[in-house]
Design a protein around this motif. Structure first.
Motif, PDB file in Angstrom:
ATOM      1  N   LEU A  74       0.857  -1.177   0.000  1.00 37.94           N
ATOM      2  CA  LEU A  74       0.000   0.000   0.000  1.00 37.94           C
ATOM      3  C   LEU A  74       0.893   1.226   0.000  1.00 37.94           C
ATOM      4  CD1 LEU A  74      -2.579  -1.052   2.734  1.00 37.94           C
ATOM      5  CD2 LEU A  74      -2.834  -1.220   0.274  1.00 37.94           C
ATOM      6  N   GLY A  75       0.470   2.270  -0.644  1.00 35.44           N
ATOM      7  CA  GLY A  75       1.239   3.505  -0.646  1.00 35.44           C
ATOM      8  C   GLY A  75       1.576   3.950  -2.053  1.00 35.44           C
ATOM      9  N   GLY A  93       5.435  14.408   0.491  1.00 30.81           N
ATOM     10  CA  GLY A  93       4.429  14.127  -0.536  1.00 30.81           C
ATOM     11  C   GLY A  93       4.145  12.659  -0.791  1.00 30.81           C
ATOM     12  N   ALA A  94       4.810  11.756  -0.097  1.00 34.37           N
ATOM     13  CA  ALA A  94       4.534  10.324  -0.259  1.00 34.37           C
ATOM     14  C   ALA A  94       3.287   9.975   0.547  1.00 34.37           C
ATOM     15  CB  ALA A  94       5.708   9.492   0.203  1.00 34.37           C
ATOM     16  N   THR A  95       2.446   9.142  -0.024  1.00 35.94           N
ATOM     17  CA  THR A  95       1.213   8.739   0.656  1.00 35.94           C
ATOM     18  C   THR A  95       1.353   7.296   1.121  1.00 35.94           C
ATOM     19  OG1 THR A  95      -0.046  10.186  -0.789  1.00 35.94           O
ATOM     20  CG2 THR A  95      -1.277   8.506   0.404  1.00 35.94           C
ATOM     21  N   ILE A  96       1.257   7.089   2.432  1.00 32.22           N
ATOM     22  CA  ILE A  96       1.275   5.745   3.001  1.00 32.22           C
ATOM     23  C   ILE A  96       0.068   5.632   3.927  1.00 32.22           C
ATOM     24  CG2 ILE A  96       2.544   4.033   4.342  1.00 32.22           C
ATOM     25  CD1 ILE A  96       5.111   5.511   3.564  1.00 32.22           C
ATOM     26  N   PRO A  97      -1.001   4.977   3.467  1.00 34.08           N
ATOM     27  CA  PRO A  97      -2.187   4.854   4.317  1.00 34.08           C
ATOM     28  C   PRO A  97      -1.926   3.870   5.454  1.00 34.08           C
ATOM     29  CG  PRO A  97      -2.467   3.588   2.327  1.00 34.08           C
ATOM     30  CD  PRO A  97      -1.162   4.325   2.185  1.00 34.08           C
ATOM     31  N   PRO A  98      -2.702   3.947   6.533  1.00 31.23           N
ATOM     32  CA  PRO A  98      -2.513   2.980   7.620  1.00 31.23           C
ATOM     33  C   PRO A  98      -2.912   1.583   7.169  1.00 31.23           C
ATOM     34  CG  PRO A  98      -4.425   4.338   8.031  1.00 31.23           C
ATOM     35  CD  PRO A  98      -3.760   4.909   6.830  1.00 31.23           C
ATOM     36  N   PRO A 110      -1.623  10.412   6.469  1.00 32.35           N
ATOM     37  CA  PRO A 110      -0.954   9.543   5.491  1.00 32.35           C
ATOM     38  C   PRO A 110       0.116  10.260   4.664  1.00 32.35           C
ATOM     39  CG  PRO A 110      -3.340   9.408   5.247  1.00 32.35           C
ATOM     40  CD  PRO A 110      -3.060  10.468   6.240  1.00 32.35           C
ATOM     41  N   GLU A 111       0.043  11.568   4.553  1.00 35.77           N
ATOM     42  CA  GLU A 111       1.014  12.313   3.744  1.00 35.77           C
ATOM     43  C   GLU A 111       2.000  13.092   4.607  1.00 35.77           C
ATOM     44  OE1 GLU A 111      -0.649  14.534   0.560  1.00 35.77           O
ATOM     45  OE2 GLU A 111      -1.853  12.866  -0.136  1.00 35.77           O
TER      46      GLU A 111
END
Length: 184
Positions: A74-75, A93-98, A110-111
């Motif tokens: 994910l991410g 700016g990287a998106t890593i959701p839980p 997440p960001e």
């Protein structure tokens, strides 16, 4: 570079330690002793939009739920960049959701900005490249090196649209040549 197992042929499970891995020039940290790592997420347009000048490997400071999410692939690194502030490097700016939305803290972003673990010499090189006109530091991929999560990043120069068109034309000609050779 360490020797590979005899007869090893690609992605899948190591016949000696039974852990999944890809063959990359990184030490896996498992007992099998072969060269391997597992790529979790990649920046899909980085090599198309940018001309890569120099590559780096950085450790990345993550929360436990982010590590679990990355292991689940994910991410996204789309639109992310690396900045140097106050003698430290950060991934912005990287998106890593839980991993599990219900178990994530309410204040989790997440960001959020994530700190990168680099030597002072590497940070100075990245900061020097940021000061130059037209150069930027971009993330390429997140992968594991043993038990640690690493960020593959690069100093890059943005490509012009005519450069991108040339790459597309070259790819199309190679594809048509392969197609004609396959049909003969």
């Amino acid at each position: 570079m360490m020797a590979l197992h005899a007869g090893w042929r690609g992605n899948g499970f190591c016949p000696f330690s039974r852990h999944p891995h890809l063959l990359l020039p990184l030490s896996c940290g498992f007992l099998c002793g072969i060269v391997c790592a597992m790529v979790f997420i990649e920046n899909p347009r980085a090599r198309f939009d940018y001309e890569i000048l120099e590559e780096f490997e950085a450790g990345i400071e993550l929360l436990g739920l982010e590590t679990r999410a990355l292991r689940g692939k994910l991410g996204s690194l789309r639109g992310a960049r690396v900045v140097v502030r106050g003698g430290e490097a950060f991934l912005v700016g990287a998106t890593i959701p839980p991993w599990q939305q219900a178990n994530a803290p309410k204040s989790y972003d997440p960001e959020r900005t994530r700190r990168l673990l680099l030597s002072k010499k590497e940070i100075a090189r990245i900061a020097g490249a940021e000061d130059q006109q037209g150069l930027t530091a971009i993330p390429l991929s997140v992968y594991s090196s043993g038990r640690r999560m690493k960020l593959g990043m690069a100093i890059a120069r943005g490509k012009k649209s005519h450069d991108k068109r040339a790459v597309i034309a070259k790819r199309e000609t190679e594809r048509s040549i392969r197609r004609t050779l396959k049909n003969k």
